[in-house]
Design an enzyme around this catalytic site. Structure first.
Site, PDB file in Angstrom:
ATOM      1  N   HIS A 243       0.799  -1.234   0.000  1.00 39.87           N
ATOM      2  CA  HIS A 243       0.000   0.000   0.000  1.00 39.87           C
ATOM      3  C   HIS A 243       0.836   1.292   0.000  1.00 39.87           C
ATOM      4  O   HIS A 243       0.769   2.107  -0.912  1.00 39.87           O
ATOM      5  CB  HIS A 243      -0.889   0.044   1.253  1.00 39.87           C
ATOM      6  CG  HIS A 243      -1.723  -1.173   1.484  1.00 39.87           C
ATOM      7  ND1 HIS A 243      -2.906  -1.394   0.824  1.00 39.87           N
ATOM      8  CD2 HIS A 243      -1.561  -2.231   2.315  1.00 39.87           C
ATOM      9  CE1 HIS A 243      -3.443  -2.535   1.249  1.00 39.87           C
ATOM     10  NE2 HIS A 243      -2.645  -3.061   2.153  1.00 39.87           N
TER      11      HIS A 243
HETATM   12  C1  BDR Z   1      -3.035   0.594   5.349  1.00 37.40           C
HETATM   13  O1  BDR Z   1      -3.216   0.030   6.649  1.00 37.40           O
HETATM   14  C2  BDR Z   1      -1.984  -0.360   7.185  1.00 37.40           C
HETATM   15  O2  BDR Z   1      -2.073  -1.631   7.745  1.00 37.40           O
HETATM   16  C3  BDR Z   1      -0.963  -0.263   6.097  1.00 37.40           C
HETATM   17  O3  BDR Z   1       0.277   0.166   6.621  1.00 37.40           O
HETATM   18  C4  BDR Z   1      -1.546   0.753   5.141  1.00 37.40           C
HETATM   19  O4  BDR Z   1      -1.163   2.064   5.483  1.00 37.40           O
HETATM   20  C5  BDR Z   1      -3.732  -0.285   4.330  1.00 37.40           C
HETATM   21  O5  BDR Z   1      -5.087  -0.371   4.610  1.00 37.40           O
END
Ligand code: BDR
Ligand code: CA
Length: 313
Positions: A243
């Protein structure tokens, strides 16, 4: 080279946050003015420490790391150890950081930097819940027009949510903060799950990072292998979504992404859909456009960029 783009990374590391930080530190086009930690994937005590561990792994112990909010504005903190492990950074064995945490509070640092630096020169890169950014906007509303842009990871629309059927983790954890940021009038670029679920760490891509043959390459591969196991099982994919590095990749190569300007509103009332980002992709409301929402990514181009930049550390 033209002037470096100056950024503040606001983060809750997290393996994908860690990779985003390293992507920024390995990129000569960017100057990381500071890293601000927020509670999210794990509590603040761990996220600020993890941020320092990553700076040291990247060979950049001079980067200033600030601790911010310990919990969301209105709600209890929800964490994600099931994804990231107990420390938030499970995978590689990283030493306890030697670099010091800054004394100044993260929110004060964000406000001070925006008020003192030339207006329109600082970009904010939130990779976690938006608590610190919302608090900064409340503490000193004059910062809003001085922010060049906020490029954030959060939300989801066509893809649905990842923590509830409706909500993505970062927005779900602090929906009230997200609401404040989306109403701030600051230019926003949003990387939702619709994009990040196409940036999958396949075995081949992780192997290319390991094949760098460096400490950073090996540690990153170990982080990704730990991190992806949860989502591989959940989604039945080869690899998990990377992400947060999408935010940094956008600053380096915006052409890797495609999206459109939309109105984005956050649900803050209904428990059923709490933290849902309601994205008016088709322009069916006449609500003003407040964010450039990405939907597509050239994932091969993204991983090529990431691997090359990690190789510089
Ligand atoms: C987001 O949530 C976190 O677990 C990850 O780091 C990312 O920023 C994805 O939904
Ligand atoms: Ca994150």
């Amino acid at each position: 080279m033209s002037q470096k783009r100056r950024i503040i990374i606001d983060t809750d590391p997290g393996q994908d946050d860690a990779v985003a930080i390293m992507l920024a530190l390995g990129s000569p086009e960017l100057e990381v003015t500071g890293i601000t930690a927020v509670a999210g994937n794990v509590p603040l005590k761990l996220t600020e420490k993890n941020a320092r561990k990553i700076c040291e792994l990247a060979g950049r112990p001079e980067i200033k790391v600030y601790a911010g909010a310990v919990r969301p504005l209105m709600r209890h903190l929800v964490t994600a150890e099931e994804v990231h492990g107990k420390t938030g950074l499970n995978g590689p064995e990283l030493p306890e950081p030697r670099m010091k945490l800054q004394d100044e509070h993260a929110v004060d640092f964000i406000v001070r930097t925006l008020m003192h630096e030339e207006s329109g020169t600082i970009t904010l890169c939130p990779l976690g819940p938006l608590t610190n950014i919302a608090l900064a906007l409340i503490r000193e509303p004059k910062i809003a027009p001085r922010i060049k842009e906020i490029v954030l990871m959060g939300g989801g629309f066509f893809e649905g949510g990842n923590v509830t059927p409706a909500a993505e983790f970062n927005i779900y954890v602090d929906p009230h903060a997200a609401d404040i940021v989306l109403r701030s009038g600051v230019p926003i670029v949003m990387m939702p799950l619709d994009v990040t679920h196409k940036a999958l760490t396949s075995a081949k891509r992780t192997q290319a990072i390991r094949a760098l043959g460096t400490r950073v390459g090996e540690a990153t591969a170990q982080m990704l292998e730990f991190f992806e196991r949860f989502d591989e099982e959940k989604y039945g994919t080869d690899g998990g979504p990377l992400h947060d590095p999408c935010v940094i990749a956008y600053l380096l190569k915006p052409d890797l992404f495609k999206g459109r300007s939309c109105n984005v509103t956050v649900e803050t009332a209904s428990e059923l859909t709490m933290g849902m980002t309601v994205i008016d992709w088709w322009g069916v409301t006449k609500r003003p456009k407040n964010a450039l929402v990405m939907r597509h990514i050239d994932s091969d181009g993204f991983f090529a960029l990431l691997t090359e930049r990690l190789g510089r550390l």
